[in-house]
Write a protein that holds these residues in place. Sequence first.
Motif, PDB file in Angstrom:
ATOM      1  N   HIS A 270       0.844  -1.190   0.000  1.00 25.00           N
ATOM      2  CA  HIS A 270       0.000   0.000   0.000  1.00 25.00           C
ATOM      3  C   HIS A 270       0.883   1.244   0.000  1.00 25.00           C
ATOM      4  O   HIS A 270       1.439   1.622   1.034  1.00 25.00           O
ATOM      5  N   LEU A 271       1.030   1.882  -1.146  1.00 26.94           N
ATOM      6  CA  LEU A 271       1.869   3.075  -1.260  1.00 26.94           C
ATOM      7  C   LEU A 271       1.312   4.227  -0.433  1.00 26.94           C
ATOM      8  O   LEU A 271       2.078   5.044   0.095  1.00 26.94           O
ATOM      9  N   CYS A 272      -0.006   4.295  -0.300  1.00 28.73           N
ATOM     10  CA  CYS A 272      -0.625   5.355   0.498  1.00 28.73           C
ATOM     11  C   CYS A 272      -0.180   5.245   1.960  1.00 28.73           C
ATOM     12  O   CYS A 272      -0.014   6.255   2.646  1.00 28.73           O
ATOM     13  N   HIS A 273       0.058   4.035   2.427  1.00 27.33           N
ATOM     14  CA  HIS A 273       0.555   3.836   3.795  1.00 27.33           C
ATOM     15  C   HIS A 273       1.982   4.362   3.922  1.00 27.33           C
ATOM     16  O   HIS A 273       2.319   5.042   4.882  1.00 27.33           O
ATOM     17  N   ASN A 274       2.814   4.050   2.937  1.00 24.28           N
ATOM     18  CA  ASN A 274       4.219   4.452   2.986  1.00 24.28           C
ATOM     19  C   ASN A 274       4.370   5.966   2.980  1.00 24.28           C
ATOM     20  O   ASN A 274       5.346   6.502   3.490  1.00 24.28           O
ATOM     21  N   GLU A 275       3.416   6.672   2.385  1.00 26.47           N
ATOM     22  CA  GLU A 275       3.503   8.126   2.259  1.00 26.47           C
ATOM     23  C   GLU A 275       2.851   8.873   3.426  1.00 26.47           C
ATOM     24  O   GLU A 275       2.823  10.089   3.431  1.00 26.47           O
ATOM     25  N   ASP A 276       2.313   8.131   4.412  1.00 25.48           N
ATOM     26  CA  ASP A 276       1.611   8.758   5.534  1.00 25.48           C
ATOM     27  C   ASP A 276       2.394   8.563   6.829  1.00 25.48           C
ATOM     28  O   ASP A 276       2.258   7.540   7.496  1.00 25.48           O
ATOM     29  N   PRO A 277       3.228   9.534   7.214  1.00 24.17           N
ATOM     30  CA  PRO A 277       4.031   9.365   8.424  1.00 24.17           C
ATOM     31  C   PRO A 277       3.193   9.322   9.704  1.00 24.17           C
ATOM     32  O   PRO A 277       3.676   8.860  10.733  1.00 24.17           O
ATOM     33  N   ALA A 278       1.950   9.781   9.653  1.00 22.37           N
ATOM     34  CA  ALA A 278       1.104   9.783  10.845  1.00 22.37           C
ATOM     35  C   ALA A 278       0.368   8.451  11.047  1.00 22.37           C
ATOM     36  O   ALA A 278      -0.303   8.274  12.056  1.00 22.37           O
ATOM     37  N   CYS A 279       0.501   7.540  10.097  1.00 22.08           N
ATOM     38  CA  CYS A 279      -0.231   6.272  10.196  1.00 22.08           C
ATOM     39  C   CYS A 279       0.267   5.463  11.388  1.00 22.08           C
ATOM     40  O   CYS A 279       1.482   5.301  11.566  1.00 22.08           O
ATOM     41  N   PRO A 280      -0.663   4.936  12.208  1.00 24.56           N
ATOM     42  CA  PRO A 280      -0.244   4.163  13.374  1.00 24.56           C
ATOM     43  C   PRO A 280       0.335   2.803  13.013  1.00 24.56           C
ATOM     44  O   PRO A 280       1.001   2.173  13.817  1.00 24.56           O
ATOM     45  N   GLY A 281       0.076   2.327  11.797  1.00 26.83           N
ATOM     46  CA  GLY A 281       0.583   1.020  11.376  1.00 26.83           C
ATOM     47  C   GLY A 281      -0.151  -0.115  12.063  1.00 26.83           C
ATOM     48  O   GLY A 281      -1.132   0.082  12.780  1.00 26.83           O
ATOM     49  N   GLY A 282       0.315  -1.312  11.836  1.00 27.90           N
ATOM     50  CA  GLY A 282      -0.277  -2.498  12.455  1.00 27.90           C
ATOM     51  C   GLY A 282      -1.747  -2.668  12.103  1.00 27.90           C
ATOM     52  O   GLY A 282      -2.218  -2.203  11.067  1.00 27.90           O
ATOM     53  N   ASP A 283      -2.469  -3.337  12.981  1.00 28.12           N
ATOM     54  CA  ASP A 283      -3.885  -3.614  12.734  1.00 28.12           C
ATOM     55  C   ASP A 283      -4.746  -2.355  12.721  1.00 28.12           C
ATOM     56  O   ASP A 283      -5.889  -2.397  12.287  1.00 28.12           O
ATOM     57  N   ASN A 284      -4.226  -1.228  13.208  1.00 28.17           N
ATOM     58  CA  ASN A 284      -4.983   0.022  13.214  1.00 28.17           C
ATOM     59  C   ASN A 284      -4.751   0.861  11.960  1.00 28.17           C
ATOM     60  O   ASN A 284      -5.256   1.964  11.851  1.00 28.17           O
ATOM     61  N   CYS A 285      -3.972   0.345  11.028  1.00 27.49           N
ATOM     62  CA  CYS A 285      -3.651   1.091   9.806  1.00 27.49           C
ATOM     63  C   CYS A 285      -4.885   1.193   8.910  1.00 27.49           C
ATOM     64  O   CYS A 285      -5.411   0.180   8.457  1.00 27.49           O
TER      65      CYS A 285
END
Length: 167
Positions: free
Chosen positions: A71-86
């Motif tokens: 998911h490129l949108c994830h890689n470009e979002d530094p505020a994303c919590p990641g993990g199961d909450n992404c």
Amino acid sequence: MPAPAAQPDEADRFWAKVDKTGSCWIWTAAKARGNYGSFHSSGRKGRTHRAHRYAYELLVGPIPAGLYLDHLCHNEDPACPGGDNCPHRRCVNPAHLEAVTPRENSLRGVASAALNARKTHCDKGHEFTPENTHHIKPSKSQPNGARRCRACRRETQARWKARQAIT
């Protein structure tokens, strides 16, 4: 007697569960383990699919064997919590997905292995250069191997030898 209502085709059923109002196309229906969208197809042997993979195959084509969708949108979002909450795990926009090797997918993430792989210096500030880096082969305790700073190892050995000389 009225005719039975026409059944929507599978693609129509899929897209009815997607919110395309933003840049990310968010899957709004069932979620599978890890917060990924989950879609049960009636065709294709009635399997359950990850929604982002289904959308990619529908609009782009087959995912090459052995590759994952990143998911490129994830890689470009530094505020994303990641993990199961992404929240990006529910994005099914094929423009936001890239087929990559499992290793590349992991290294783009925020897990400790990815963070360590991106480090350019050891904890004491020595640069990881080819001359200053010792690579440890994979083992049971470190299945992906590891790297160690040679300068730190030399310092540790010097301290040990100094202690041994005293006794």
